[in-house]
Motif scaffolding. Sequence first.
Motif, PDB file in Angstrom:
ATOM      1  N   ILE A 209       0.847  -1.189   0.000  1.00 58.35           N
ATOM      2  CA  ILE A 209       0.000   0.000   0.000  1.00 58.35           C
ATOM      3  C   ILE A 209       0.881   1.237   0.000  1.00 58.35           C
ATOM      4  CG2 ILE A 209      -1.755   1.292   1.268  1.00 58.35           C
ATOM      5  CD1 ILE A 209      -2.518  -1.438   2.572  1.00 58.35           C
ATOM      6  N   GLN A 210       0.697   2.100  -0.987  1.00 63.40           N
ATOM      7  CA  GLN A 210       1.349   3.414  -0.971  1.00 63.40           C
ATOM      8  C   GLN A 210       0.326   4.422  -0.463  1.00 63.40           C
ATOM      9  OE1 GLN A 210       4.448   4.594  -3.739  1.00 63.40           O
ATOM     10  NE2 GLN A 210       3.218   6.358  -4.361  1.00 63.40           N
TER      11      GLN A 210
ATOM     12  N   THR B 252       3.522   5.169  -9.338  1.00 69.37           N
ATOM     13  CA  THR B 252       4.499   5.984 -10.070  1.00 69.37           C
ATOM     14  C   THR B 252       4.062   7.442 -10.186  1.00 69.37           C
ATOM     15  OG1 THR B 252       3.510   5.432 -12.218  1.00 69.37           O
ATOM     16  CG2 THR B 252       5.241   3.984 -11.402  1.00 69.37           C
ATOM     17  N   ALA B 253       2.840   7.770  -9.764  1.00 75.28           N
ATOM     18  CA  ALA B 253       2.424   9.172  -9.766  1.00 75.28           C
ATOM     19  C   ALA B 253       3.343   9.998  -8.876  1.00 75.28           C
ATOM     20  CB  ALA B 253       0.973   9.301  -9.294  1.00 75.28           C
ATOM     21  N   ILE B 254       3.751   9.422  -7.757  1.00 69.05           N
ATOM     22  CA  ILE B 254       4.767  10.021  -6.889  1.00 69.05           C
ATOM     23  C   ILE B 254       5.756   8.912  -6.560  1.00 69.05           C
ATOM     24  CG2 ILE B 254       5.269  11.129  -4.691  1.00 69.05           C
ATOM     25  CD1 ILE B 254       2.465  12.256  -4.682  1.00 69.05           C
ATOM     26  N   LEU B 255       6.949   9.022  -7.082  1.00 72.31           N
ATOM     27  CA  LEU B 255       7.925   7.947  -6.918  1.00 72.31           C
ATOM     28  C   LEU B 255       8.496   7.964  -5.499  1.00 72.31           C
ATOM     29  CD1 LEU B 255       9.803   8.357 -10.316  1.00 72.31           C
ATOM     30  CD2 LEU B 255       8.066   6.659  -9.737  1.00 72.31           C
ATOM     31  N   THR B 256       8.281   6.898  -4.747  1.00 74.83           N
ATOM     32  CA  THR B 256       8.808   6.807  -3.390  1.00 74.83           C
ATOM     33  C   THR B 256       9.935   5.790  -3.335  1.00 74.83           C
ATOM     34  OG1 THR B 256       7.395   5.009  -2.609  1.00 74.83           O
ATOM     35  CG2 THR B 256       6.448   7.213  -2.577  1.00 74.83           C
ATOM     36  N   PRO B 257      11.011   6.113  -2.629  1.00 76.46           N
ATOM     37  CA  PRO B 257      12.085   5.124  -2.457  1.00 76.46           C
ATOM     38  C   PRO B 257      11.573   3.837  -1.819  1.00 76.46           C
ATOM     39  CG  PRO B 257      12.830   7.298  -1.792  1.00 76.46           C
ATOM     40  CD  PRO B 257      11.352   7.423  -2.042  1.00 76.46           C
ATOM     41  N   CYS B 258      10.577   3.947  -0.946  1.00 73.33           N
ATOM     42  CA  CYS B 258      10.030   2.763  -0.283  1.00 73.33           C
ATOM     43  C   CYS B 258       9.422   1.801  -1.296  1.00 73.33           C
ATOM     44  CB  CYS B 258       8.993   3.193   0.748  1.00 73.33           C
ATOM     45  SG  CYS B 258       8.088   1.836   1.547  1.00 73.33           S
TER      46      CYS B 258
ATOM     47  N   ASN C 210       4.707   5.314   3.137  1.00 65.95           N
ATOM     48  CA  ASN C 210       4.159   6.657   3.266  1.00 65.95           C
ATOM     49  C   ASN C 210       4.697   7.582   2.187  1.00 65.95           C
ATOM     50  OD1 ASN C 210       2.493   6.153   5.408  1.00 65.95           O
ATOM     51  ND2 ASN C 210       3.375   7.739   6.709  1.00 65.95           N
ATOM     52  N   VAL C 211       3.940   8.640   1.928  1.00 66.01           N
ATOM     53  CA  VAL C 211       4.318   9.638   0.934  1.00 66.01           C
ATOM     54  C   VAL C 211       4.418  11.001   1.617  1.00 66.01           C
ATOM     55  CG1 VAL C 211       3.593  10.879  -1.137  1.00 66.01           C
ATOM     56  CG2 VAL C 211       3.229   8.407  -0.979  1.00 66.01           C
ATOM     57  N   THR C 212       5.548  11.650   1.446  1.00 62.37           N
ATOM     58  CA  THR C 212       5.693  13.047   1.835  1.00 62.37           C
ATOM     59  C   THR C 212       6.051  13.814   0.576  1.00 62.37           C
ATOM     60  OG1 THR C 212       6.454  12.455   4.039  1.00 62.37           O
ATOM     61  CG2 THR C 212       6.919  14.698   3.287  1.00 62.37           C
ATOM     62  N   TYR C 213       5.209  14.781   0.217  1.00 60.21           N
ATOM     63  CA  TYR C 213       5.394  15.440  -1.075  1.00 60.21           C
ATOM     64  C   TYR C 213       4.960  16.904  -0.979  1.00 60.21           C
ATOM     65  CZ  TYR C 213       5.256  16.278  -6.085  1.00 60.21           C
ATOM     66  OH  TYR C 213       5.488  16.791  -7.345  1.00 60.21           O
ATOM     67  N   PRO C 214       5.648  17.833  -1.643  1.00 57.53           N
ATOM     68  CA  PRO C 214       5.317  19.266  -1.558  1.00 57.53           C
ATOM     69  C   PRO C 214       4.195  19.660  -2.514  1.00 57.53           C
ATOM     70  CG  PRO C 214       7.288  18.983  -2.868  1.00 57.53           C
ATOM     71  CD  PRO C 214       6.925  17.606  -2.379  1.00 57.53           C
ATOM     72  N   TYR C 215       2.986  19.228  -2.218  1.00 52.87           N
ATOM     73  CA  TYR C 215       1.839  19.574  -3.069  1.00 52.87           C
ATOM     74  C   TYR C 215       1.688  21.087  -3.166  1.00 52.87           C
ATOM     75  CZ  TYR C 215       0.807  14.768  -1.695  1.00 52.87           C
ATOM     76  OH  TYR C 215       0.898  13.430  -1.441  1.00 52.87           O
ATOM     77  N   PHE C 216       1.346  21.569  -4.353  1.00 53.66           N
ATOM     78  CA  PHE C 216       1.123  23.001  -4.598  1.00 53.66           C
ATOM     79  C   PHE C 216       2.321  23.833  -4.142  1.00 53.66           C
ATOM     80  CE2 PHE C 216      -3.168  21.227  -4.044  1.00 53.66           C
ATOM     81  CZ  PHE C 216      -3.734  21.603  -5.237  1.00 53.66           C
TER      82      PHE C 216
ATOM     83  N   SER D 236      12.918  12.663  -4.301  1.00 55.64           N
ATOM     84  CA  SER D 236      13.821  13.015  -3.220  1.00 55.64           C
ATOM     85  C   SER D 236      13.119  13.512  -1.968  1.00 55.64           C
ATOM     86  CB  SER D 236      14.803  14.099  -3.689  1.00 55.64           C
ATOM     87  OG  SER D 236      14.080  15.256  -4.077  1.00 55.64           O
ATOM     88  N   ALA D 237      11.778  13.653  -2.039  1.00 55.66           N
ATOM     89  CA  ALA D 237      11.062  14.272  -0.934  1.00 55.66           C
ATOM     90  C   ALA D 237      10.228  13.274  -0.147  1.00 55.66           C
ATOM     91  CB  ALA D 237      10.165  15.381  -1.475  1.00 55.66           C
ATOM     92  N   LEU D 238      10.585  11.983  -0.222  1.00 62.34           N
ATOM     93  CA  LEU D 238       9.721  10.966   0.345  1.00 62.34           C
ATOM     94  C   LEU D 238      10.467  10.108   1.353  1.00 62.34           C
ATOM     95  CD1 LEU D 238       8.307  10.263  -3.119  1.00 62.34           C
ATOM     96  CD2 LEU D 238       7.037  11.306  -1.279  1.00 62.34           C
ATOM     97  N   ILE D 239       9.682   9.545   2.296  1.00 63.20           N
ATOM     98  CA  ILE D 239      10.292   8.764   3.358  1.00 63.20           C
ATOM     99  C   ILE D 239       9.808   7.328   3.282  1.00 63.20           C
ATOM    100  CG2 ILE D 239      10.536  10.732   4.893  1.00 63.20           C
ATOM    101  CD1 ILE D 239       8.032   9.829   6.342  1.00 63.20           C
ATOM    102  N   GLU D 240      10.505   6.456   3.965  1.00 59.48           N
ATOM    103  CA  GLU D 240      10.189   5.038   3.939  1.00 59.48           C
ATOM    104  C   GLU D 240       9.761   4.601   5.333  1.00 59.48           C
ATOM    105  OE1 GLU D 240      12.415   0.807   2.902  1.00 59.48           O
ATOM    106  OE2 GLU D 240      13.309   2.727   2.365  1.00 59.48           O
TER     107      GLU D 240
END
Length: 436
Positions: free
Chosen positions: A361-362, A370-376, A397-403, A414-418
């Motif tokens: 689960i992403q 692939t909409a937001i590529l996570t290293p996890c 999990n996804v951490t992303y700078p929306y807007f 580069s903005a995502l955590i595992e």
Amino acid sequence: MVTDFDTFSAHTVLEQGFTVASSTNLTNPAIEELVEQSRQFLALKQSQAELCGKNMGDELKYMGTATVVRDLDFMSKIFDGEDAKINYWGASYGSILGSYLVNMLPDRVGYVVIDGIVDPVVWSSEPSQNWPINWLQSTEKTYQFYLKTCSQAGPATCPLAKSANEPSGNILARLETLFDALALAPLPVPFGSRPGFLTSGAARALLLEYLEDPTLWGESALAFSQAMAANGTLLFNKLAAPYPGSISTPHYDLVRLGVTCLDSPPPASPSDVPTAEDLAAQLVKTLKEVSPHFGASTSVSEPDGGCQFWPVKGPERFTGPFTANLERPMLVISNTLDPITPIYSGLHVHTLMPNSTVLVIQDGPGHTSTAILTPCTLGLVQGYFAGILPDNGTVCNVTYPYFSDESGPAAASSALIELPGLEKDAPALIALLRGL
């Protein structure tokens, strides 16, 4: 150059989508207006089917997914040897191909990953005009997340907002006001990629498409804020082909029909052939039961329907069962906020094959992981192909700078955590997903 499809669909319901007259009555729209739009839709689909029959001839019958699976098997034997296993990764429609592959040829497959899951049971057993009621199960939650993150960003990077952290309902109301205005009077676009106009149906359909790609949410806010200021150029250019003589992105609408109309069940009798009234009723049902904002908005991005006119039948139409026992479990990946291939479809595939699938689960928005590529998630996929099976129910999990000015495809990696994996059985997964 402008394609024949662009010329054929310009200014029609194929390009502009279905318009619901008023946002104040989304779940009970004026069905007569939807019936009239459905009549146009069916006439256009009949024309497409007849053109395909004339231009493709006998080749048209070999475009179904079951035939493609046979092609994969043949190519694997030629390139890799008779005993070689078929390794596969596919997303969105590719998840259908993967589901068919492992269930048609379970002894031939090796490593298989499917992502952004389309429910194969619905795909093979329901007529294609009924599919959106399944696809839109997560759309409203995705939309609420979009509005929330826009509010948090504020007007500097999400111009749909009037102030930082304003109630997201205010942004929703402004968008609905725009859709209502366009339903009453389409917006002229004289200086877009070609002259035209923007309807309420098109605007809703475009917003649904934007929900699929969070890296473009900043662009979407600009486009819709400009439309609110009577400038629909940016939105219309996402919809329409350029002027004659310039280079346009090719459309694959009829290729898709070639697949879906061979995979979905044909009408069992003349009384089962859907009428314009049936199509309109299905749109209303989807608005009422699943997605009040986008229940009538899938036809632009997901151009299905009209298969009763299809001129051929394929040599094979696979209908399951989708319960194969595999030597090596298939990896199934679903986003919690995928607006068009909901996580419930991934869960369904997993529950059909509980011992032959592992669900990852992403926890984020967008169509496919692939909409937001996570290293996890990427790491789990790479590990899987290297022989490392992740724990069932692993959550990334996804951490992303929306807007944000930093948003975009480059920032995503580069903005995502595992997060560590969580072992879950199928009942626990169901309980988890009900709370999402």
